[in-house]
Design a protein around this motif. Sequence first.
Motif, PDB file in Angstrom:
ATOM      1  N   ALA A  94       0.903  -1.284  -0.064  1.00  0.00           N
ATOM      2  CA  ALA A  94       0.024   0.042   0.079  1.00  0.00           C
ATOM      3  C   ALA A  94       1.069   1.256  -0.088  1.00  0.00           C
ATOM      4  O   ALA A  94       1.924   1.274   0.636  1.00  0.00           O
ATOM      5  CB  ALA A  94      -1.032   0.029   1.258  1.00  0.00           C
ATOM      6  N   CYS A  95       0.270   2.307  -0.480  1.00  0.00           N
ATOM      7  CA  CYS A  95       1.009   3.501  -0.647  1.00  0.00           C
ATOM      8  C   CYS A  95       0.950   4.292   0.666  1.00  0.00           C
ATOM      9  O   CYS A  95       2.233   4.900   0.929  1.00  0.00           O
ATOM     10  CB  CYS A  95       0.537   4.423  -2.082  1.00  0.00           C
ATOM     11  SG  CYS A  95      -1.131   5.072  -1.529  1.00  0.00           S
ATOM     12  N   GLY A  96       0.250   4.242   1.528  1.00  0.00           N
ATOM     13  CA  GLY A  96       0.137   5.136   2.762  1.00  0.00           C
ATOM     14  C   GLY A  96      -0.154   6.572   2.558  1.00  0.00           C
ATOM     15  O   GLY A  96      -0.412   7.031   3.504  1.00  0.00           O
ATOM     16  N   CYS A 101      -6.107   4.755   2.123  1.00  0.00           N
ATOM     17  CA  CYS A 101      -4.734   4.360   3.112  1.00  0.00           C
ATOM     18  C   CYS A 101      -4.674   5.477   4.431  1.00  0.00           C
ATOM     19  O   CYS A 101      -4.740   4.950   5.743  1.00  0.00           O
ATOM     20  CB  CYS A 101      -3.241   4.557   2.453  1.00  0.00           C
ATOM     21  SG  CYS A 101      -3.021   3.064   1.338  1.00  0.00           S
ATOM     22  N   ARG A 102      -4.984   6.488   4.020  1.00  0.00           N
ATOM     23  CA  ARG A 102      -5.009   7.526   5.192  1.00  0.00           C
ATOM     24  C   ARG A 102      -6.310   7.154   6.110  1.00  0.00           C
ATOM     25  O   ARG A 102      -6.235   7.693   7.312  1.00  0.00           O
ATOM     26  CB  ARG A 102      -5.073   8.973   4.534  1.00  0.00           C
ATOM     27  CG  ARG A 102      -3.904   9.352   3.919  1.00  0.00           C
ATOM     28  CD  ARG A 102      -2.804   9.603   4.770  1.00  0.00           C
ATOM     29  NE  ARG A 102      -3.075  10.702   5.675  1.00  0.00           N
ATOM     30  CZ  ARG A 102      -2.187  11.813   5.732  1.00  0.00           C
ATOM     31  NH1 ARG A 102      -1.153  11.940   4.579  1.00  0.00           N
ATOM     32  NH2 ARG A 102      -2.368  12.889   6.476  1.00  0.00           N
ATOM     33  N   THR A 106      -5.811  -0.101   4.258  1.00  0.00           N
ATOM     34  CA  THR A 106      -4.717  -0.065   3.342  1.00  0.00           C
ATOM     35  C   THR A 106      -4.836  -1.340   2.232  1.00  0.00           C
ATOM     36  O   THR A 106      -4.324  -1.346   1.241  1.00  0.00           O
ATOM     37  CB  THR A 106      -3.375  -0.391   4.205  1.00  0.00           C
ATOM     38  OG1 THR A 106      -3.730  -1.392   5.075  1.00  0.00           O
ATOM     39  CG2 THR A 106      -3.019   0.883   4.886  1.00  0.00           C
ATOM     40  N   CYS A 109      -5.918   0.265  -1.170  1.00  0.00           N
ATOM     41  CA  CYS A 109      -5.004   1.380  -1.602  1.00  0.00           C
ATOM     42  C   CYS A 109      -5.533   1.537  -3.096  1.00  0.00           C
ATOM     43  O   CYS A 109      -5.760   0.574  -3.968  1.00  0.00           O
ATOM     44  CB  CYS A 109      -3.675   0.755  -1.389  1.00  0.00           C
ATOM     45  SG  CYS A 109      -2.500   2.314  -2.361  1.00  0.00           S
ATOM     46  N   PRO A 287      -6.323  -4.833   6.004  1.00  0.00           N
ATOM     47  CA  PRO A 287      -5.589  -3.868   6.484  1.00  0.00           C
ATOM     48  C   PRO A 287      -4.686  -3.955   7.693  1.00  0.00           C
ATOM     49  O   PRO A 287      -4.534  -4.904   8.351  1.00  0.00           O
ATOM     50  CB  PRO A 287      -6.694  -2.936   6.706  1.00  0.00           C
ATOM     51  CG  PRO A 287      -7.759  -3.774   7.335  1.00  0.00           C
ATOM     52  CD  PRO A 287      -7.541  -5.025   6.627  1.00  0.00           C
ATOM     53  N   SER A 288      -3.713  -2.883   7.778  1.00  0.00           N
ATOM     54  CA  SER A 288      -2.847  -2.818   8.853  1.00  0.00           C
ATOM     55  C   SER A 288      -3.208  -3.093  10.140  1.00  0.00           C
ATOM     56  O   SER A 288      -2.529  -4.160  10.947  1.00  0.00           O
ATOM     57  CB  SER A 288      -1.939  -1.633   8.884  1.00  0.00           C
ATOM     58  OG  SER A 288      -1.216  -1.629   7.596  1.00  0.00           O
TER      59      SER A 288
END
Length: 339
Positions: A94-96, A101-102, A106, A109, A287-288
Amino acid sequence: MSGGSRAVVVDAPGVVRLVSGDRPEPGPGEVRIQVAAAGICMSDREVYDGRRDPAHVRYPVTPGHEWSGTVDAVGEGVDPALTGRPAVAEGFRACGTCERCRAGETSLCGAGYEETGFTCPGAFADHLLVPARLLHPLADGADLRAAALLEPAAVVAAAVRAGRPEPGERIAVVGAGTLGLLAVQLIAAASPAVLTVIDPRTGRASQAADLGASEVCTPAESVSVRGSYDLVVETAGAPTTAADSCLLARRGGRVVLTGMFAPGATGIDPVHLAVSQLTVRSVFGAPSAAWSFAVRAFTAGILDPGPLITHEFPLERYAEAVALVGGGGPETGKVLLRP
């Protein structure tokens, strides 16, 4: 580069070789993992057979997205103290920075699909490079054989978090494969009043019970308990299991679909959804936050994937190992490669 390293390379569907070369050196922001174990799942079988969506694989590729290992080198800008740590890492690159992502999503993405083992070199190898930002360090002395299943455990954690199980609820898990049996462990920790596992393979009953299920039944037997579950977690991805899961849920109940379905296979009746006011969620990847959840549960001993492992092979026997996945008998559980 220094030292030797081997890797399985699938050049094209059905065309595989074991290559040897120098150890890859981590670039800025990367770590190098000495792989301890790597699980094989149906997605890896699809890569080997050429049945994976072309948008989600890039040949030639070293597969392997379920893995555990030890950090043995770090690149520029990475904390040297990570060296020697047992670890796993998220597969989605994921780009983050995009909107999803924000928001913490994630696995959604919007920057384009990149994933370890499908578009980036994976863990069917002695060594693996991953971005340090995706790393989840494990406790010293962690069982790395069992930790290789933390990737599917993270997917299950995403499903369980989406389903929000509460103590005293009636909960069903559809499917007693790797995802289903991991789900049983996480859901059992929420103290349900009833935890039913539904699978046509009657031989899975004893293992499901050992891992926390209160009862096990076949799909035919489950017809008599339709409409009685607060939460249904579907993990099988079979042609009828999405529709069956919706029928198992009570009015106002919750359904989480985790299995990967063929197009048009769900068969869900929208009239039933509307009249029953069901909440239906799907999960793809993790996701994270779900990764962190799974690692915490593993570290605390709530989640023990070890009993799900039935076969282990060296890298040299990759073709034999991948053929067993999806083609083995009901006694075949999780298959590992052990570099």
